[in-house]
Design an enzyme around this catalytic site. Structure first.
Site, PDB file in Angstrom:
ATOM      1  CG  ASN A  84      35.875  30.516  -3.651  1.00  0.00           C
ATOM      2  OD1 ASN A  84      35.206  30.849  -4.629  1.00  0.00           O
ATOM      3  ND2 ASN A  84      35.485  29.594  -2.806  1.00  0.00           N
ATOM      4  CG  ASP A  96       5.240  -2.306   9.719  1.00  0.00           C
ATOM      5  OD1 ASP A  96       5.311  -2.777  10.875  1.00  0.00           O
ATOM      6  OD2 ASP A  96       4.439  -2.708   8.864  1.00  0.00           O
ATOM      7  NE  ARG A 154      -2.621  -1.767   3.198  1.00  0.00           N
ATOM      8  CZ  ARG A 154      -3.010  -1.704   4.472  1.00  0.00           C
ATOM      9  NH1 ARG A 154      -3.886  -0.790   4.855  1.00  0.00           N
ATOM     10  NH2 ARG A 154      -2.534  -2.546   5.355  1.00  0.00           N
ATOM     11  NE  ARG A 166      35.508  52.263  -9.695  1.00  0.00           N
ATOM     12  CZ  ARG A 166      35.434  53.327  -8.865  1.00  0.00           C
ATOM     13  NH1 ARG A 166      35.678  54.549  -9.292  1.00  0.00           N
ATOM     14  NH2 ARG A 166      35.137  53.145  -7.596  1.00  0.00           N
TER      15      ARG A 166
END
Ligand code: UD1
Ligand code: MG
Length: 462
Positions: A391, A102, A15, A445
């Site tokens: 990294n 069970d 089941r 930059r």
């Protein structure tokens, strides 16, 4: 006296409608069989025999422990036949305790009492009185249906209408004197409605042998409920979670709603802990005093110190390595802490910030949209929005070391290995691949250029 345990786990679990063997389905993060083994572990059995059949390879591969052995039952011809397979593994004397794989929430104390009731001499049955006993084996007593002497167990399918009215049922758990049990098992027949070898037939044999048959009562229905379907699994999960929630509240933890918390492991809480709805705790989680966990967090294998606040939708997973959150830290909403994330005191980790294998010292902050991997971050560092430690070079991981009082401007990329000296400032938008000196501004930059008189192209008009 020798104690052996037999756990029946060969059944198919039709089941469940699952390819996975039934006893490997999970309740509160652990397999059903694991729960049963855990409950049995306190009894110091000399040997535990698990009967496997359906999915035997998978079940046997999932468990290894000293004194644990497996016996295969192929085909499955009933519970009596199942225990017959364990006979060569059982000692000649002492007690054998029989459990179902069970029935996961059986209590160690209940098992201890049952073994005591057996005492190597009597046949002790674990029974419970159910308002609706249908489907179960009924306990047949002479005279008084409650106090009378036990004469046998009749399976539902074999029971007369009158017997079906009996509400005391056999839970599937018994303790028997091993020597007699072996004899009774050898004499079992399958002349019944299901053509199965019923373990329960040993009860009438014990009566015939003048062995005392005693019943020990389960403390609750929940502990003896078996699982046959996904609905029953979910029902037992909720009952179990409710029990854990009640224990937490009993210890002073304030849960916004005890029906909306899931604990799949061990959650340890200090004083004045508050947990909002929808949180899942897995593995080993420790919360210090005054910790507040907002709604919808998933938290696994981490230690969170006093006064820390974990805001909504935060995901923490320390995996095997673990993770830690320092006193008074604020994490989230929408933060992600991964293995080796170690936050000191009063650290702030904000939304969409991921931290892995990194240490952040007291007062460090990474508040928005950032990644810190393999980094050592000093005290009071401000790690700007959108910044990243690069990294991983495709083959190896490298460390980034950021000194105290550093300010990392927004949208910076720190290409590891790299060190940013104490008090340094990294200009926003920099991609830094060489170490930056302490106390200075480092900007990587392109310079801004403004062209006077430059004209934007325009579409030609027709
Ligand atoms: C059994 C009892 C019944 C009791 C009920 C409690 C018998 C004959 N009946 O019935 O009196 O009220 O449990 O739940 O014992 N298993 C095997 N091999 C087999 C058959 C079963 O290992 O050949 C295992 C199953 O996987 C399960 C356990 O034994 O873990 C119980 O089997 P199940 O078929 O559920 O027994 P019930 O018919 O419920
Ligand atoms: Mg059955």
């Amino acid at each position: 006296m020798a104690l052996d345990i037999v756990i029946m786990a060969a059944g198919k679990g039709t089941r469940m409608k699952s390819a996975r063997p039934k006893v490997l389905h999970r309740l509160a993060g652990r397999s059903l069989l694991q729960h049963v083994l855990q409950a049995a572990s306190g009894l110091n059995a000399q040997r535990t025999v698990v009967i496997t059949g359906h999915g035997a390879d998978q079940v046997e591969a999932a468990f290894q422990a000293p004194n644990l052995v497996f016996a295969r039952q192929e085909p499955q011809l009933g519970t009596g036949h199942a225990v017959q397979q364990a006979v060569p593994q059982l000692h000649d004397e002492g007690t054998t305790l029989i459990l179902n794989g069970d029935v996961p929430l059986i209590e160690p104390e209940t098992l201890r009492k049952l073994v005591q009731a057996c005492d190597g001499k009597s046949l002790a049955l674990l029974t419970v009185v159910l308002p609706d006993p249908s489907g179960y084996g009924r306990v047949i007593r002479s005279g008084d249906p409650v106090g009378g002497t036990i004469e046998g167990i009749v399976e539902h399918k074999d029971a007369s209408p009158q017997q079906r009215r009996i509400q005391e049922i056999y839970t599937g758990v018994m303790a028997a004197p091993t020597a007699q049990l072996k004899r009774w098992l050898a004499a079992l027949k399958n002349d019944n409605a299901q053509r199965e070898y019923y373990l329960t037939d040993v009860v009438a044999m014990a009566v015939a042998d003048h062995v005392h048959v005693v019943a020990s009562h389960a403390t609750s229905e929940t502990e003896v409920l078996g699982i046959n379907s996904p609905a029953q699994l979910a029902d037992l999960e909720r009952r179990y979670q409710r029990r854990l929630a009640d224990a937490l509240m009993e210890a002073g933890v304030r849960l916004a709603d005890p029906a909306r918390i899931d604990i799949r492991g061990e959650l340890t809480c200090g004083q004045d802990v508050e947990i909002d709805v929808g949180c899942v705790f897995e593995g080993r989680v420790t919360l210090g005093n005054n910790v507040r966990i907002a709604s919808h967090c998933v938290i696994r294998n981490v230690s969170i110190a006093d006064d820390a606040v974990i805001h909504s939708f935060t995901h923490i997973d320390g995996e095997a390595q673990g993770a830690s959150v320092g006193k008074g830290s604020l994490v989230g909403p929408f933060a992600r802490l991964r293995p080796g994330a170690e936050l000191g005191e009063e650290v702030h980790i904000g939304n969409f910030v991921e931290v892995k294998n990194s240490t952040l010292a007291k007062g460090a902050k990474a508040n928005h949209l950032a990644y810190l991997g393999d980094a050592t971050v000093g005290e009071r560092v401000n790690y700007g929005a959108g910044s990243i430690t690069a990294n991983y070079d495709g083959a190896n991981k490298h460390r980034t070391v950021i000194g105290a009082d550093v300010h990392i401007g927004s949208n910076s990329v720190l290409v590891a290995p790299i060190t940013v000296g104490e008090g340094a400032t990294i200009g926003a938008g920099s991609t830094v691949s060489k170490s930056a000196p302490a106390g200075q501004l480092t900007v990587v930059r392109a310079k801004a250029v403004s062209l006077a008189g430059w004209k934007r192209p325009v579409k030609a008009k027709k």
